[in-house]
Scaffold this motif. Structure first.
Motif, short mmCIF file in Angstrom:
data_model
loop_
_atom_site.label_atom_id
_atom_site.label_comp_id
_atom_site.label_asym_id
_atom_site.label_seq_id
_atom_site.Cartn_x
_atom_site.Cartn_y
_atom_site.Cartn_z
N THR A 178 1.12 -1.59 0.49
CA THR A 178 -0.01 -0.23 0.20
C THR A 178 0.31 1.28 0.64
N THR A 180 0.19 5.78 0.85
CA THR A 180 -0.62 6.64 1.39
C THR A 180 0.12 8.29 0.04
N LYS A 221 -5.79 6.08 -0.16
CA LYS A 221 -4.67 5.07 0.13
C LYS A 221 -5.16 3.76 -0.29
#
Length: 482
Positions: A178, A180, A221
């Motif tokens: 992931t 951000t 995100k």
């Protein structure tokens, strides 16, 4: 002649004590913004200065009064920045850096320490029927409690810019896929979508979107999906329905002895997918002069703990699979040098220590490893120079096979401050050399000590890992996993 006339004009104004300031109460603006500023004129003499006219951004501002006898005149200057105004990018960064070289579009700028003002006005006036003209840069002016009156250049930045939680994302077993992306709005929230140049929309998922009105931020995100092995360079981009595209990160350099410097970099991410074997174990990191290696290791899925004063008992150190010593730590970290016996005790008991490069002087301890070696001046500066390896050596085979191809695409250099006068208890699986220079086998030395492993390396992992060089990252993973 024109330059000499300007110098004479300035000499006359200086002798009179005449001052003109074009100032604003904030430092940053964006294209299309309405600007509220002031023109302040001061003349301490009885000789009148008159017939003023001020021009900025295609607007004219007349001042129908004379200035004299130390009475300051202030004129509000309200104007609008052009929608297509250039950002305040330093001239040497306007074009992409070519390796280690800056490409300057206008060669006459080379040598200038700063850009010419991005917002400036022209003031014309008369003194005793003689005409004068001054170019005035727009300056942010404020009072500092320590430094008193301070002026900084006014700069133009994007209306929308981005921040990234990481510059590298790994699609590797155990790593967090992931990222951000924070979108910052200078004025009001804008509607728009986030995408990544370099991959298609079906190769990532937006997990959440959160607006923070008090900070004018929108936080995305996202998770990247498997899309084929190798490295892809992506650019995070926020696009509005009107077709405006924003993909820059705003960065600032601020020191009291120089004007503040604002510059912009693309919001690029290295997306690396690889079938590497790694444990994601606990790692201790001993800081040195400062590097970005711990963040990369965390992105790979390792549990990184910084080791500080009071953490040097063998019992405490034994929780870590590997302890990594940051660059130049033996030059700067006295806690480390004073606890060298504990580090060696950790290795002897089965631990794994990786010491990154140190300079040869001054060293806070003369015994860096379990067996003698010295730090020399050898380095390899050509990042693409050939590397000869014992490709069957455990460091190069376990848990991931490292080959000659893994030394392609490196940045700036191979390494520096290689080991010399190496004790036979160390193995030297790599040989490096610059063109027309002697070969060196001191870039990576490995020694077994008790139940553990000790490594000293001058390889520039502190450059290669933050740059997302896959082969260097794979080699460093192997060093960790011994």
């Amino acid at each position: 002649i024109k330059e000499k006339i300007q110098n004479l004009d300035q000499l006359i104004l200086n002798a009179m004590g005449f001052e003109a300031e074009f100032i604003i109460r904030k430092e940053i603006g964006f294209p299309g913004e309405s600007i509220r500023s002031e023109l302040i004129l001061t003349n301490p003499t009885d000789l009148p200065v008159q017939n003023f006219s001020f021009a900025v951004a295609d607007a004219q501002f007349p001042l129908d009064r004379a200035v004299q006898s130390n009475n300051a005149s202030t004129l509000p200057i309200n104007f609008t920045l052009s929608e297509i105004a250039d950002y305040s990018q330093p001239y040497w960064l306007e074009k992409p850096i070519d390796g280690a070289l800056y490409q300057v579009r206008n060669p006459t700028q080379i040598g200038d320490p700063f850009n010419q003002p991005f917002v400036a006005g022209n003031l014309s006036f008369q003194i005793d029927s003689e005409s004068f003209s001054l170019d005035l840069p727009l300056m942010y002016k404020y009072n500092d409690q320590v430094d008193g009156e301070v002026k900084q250049p006014f700069v133009i930045v994007p209306e929308v810019d981005l921040e990234l939680s990481s510059n590298q994302v790994f699609l590797v077993g155990g790593a967090d896929p992931t990222l951000t992306v924070t979108v910052n709005f200078r004025d009001k929230f804008l509607e728009g979508d986030l995408y990544f140049e370099g991959i298609s929309q079906d190769q990532f998922r937006v997990l959440s979107v959160e607006d923070i009105p008090s900070q004018k931020k929108r936080v995305f995100k996202v998770a990247f999906l498997p899309n084929g092995e190798g490295k892809k360079n992506l650019t995070a981009t926020f696009a509005t329905p009107e077709g405006k595209v924003y993909n820059l990160i705003t960065k600032r350099i601020s020191y009291k002895h120089i004007p503040n410097l604002t510059y912009f970099t693309p919001a690029t991410i290295g997306l690396i997918q690889a079938d590497w074997k790694l444990s994601g174990s606990k790692i201790g990191y001993i800081p040195g002069a400062g590097d970005d290696v711990p963040g990369i290791l965390s992105s790979l899925g390792y549990q990184v703990t910084m080791i500080g004063e009071g953490d040097y008992s063998v019992d405490y150190l034994s929780q870590f699979k590997t302890i990594i010593v940051g660059i130049r730590a033996y030059n700067t970290n006295s806690d480390l040098a004073n606890n060298q016996q504990a580090i060696m005790g950790y290795v002897r008991s089965g631990g794994n220590v990786i010491v990154q490069y140190n300079t040869s002087s001054p060293l806070l301890t003369s015994q860096l490893g379990p067996f003698p070696f010295t730090i020399g001046r050898d380095r390899v500066t050509v990042e693409g120079s050939p590397v000869v390896g014992e490709w069957s050596h455990p460091i190069l085979t376990s848990p991931n096979q490292v080959t000659e191809e893994d030394f392609a695409g490196w940045v700036q250099e191979r390494g520096l401050y290689f080991a010399e006068k190496i004790d036979p208890n160390y193995q030297t699986p790599l040989t490096m050399q610059d063109p027309d220079e002697n070969a060196s086998s001191g870039s990576l030395i490995v020694g077994k000590y008790g139940e553990g492993t000790y490594v000293y390396t001058g390889i520039s992992f502190f450059r290669q890992l933050p740059a997302g060089v896959p082969g260097a990252i794979k080699l460093f993973v192997n060093l960790i996993e011994q």
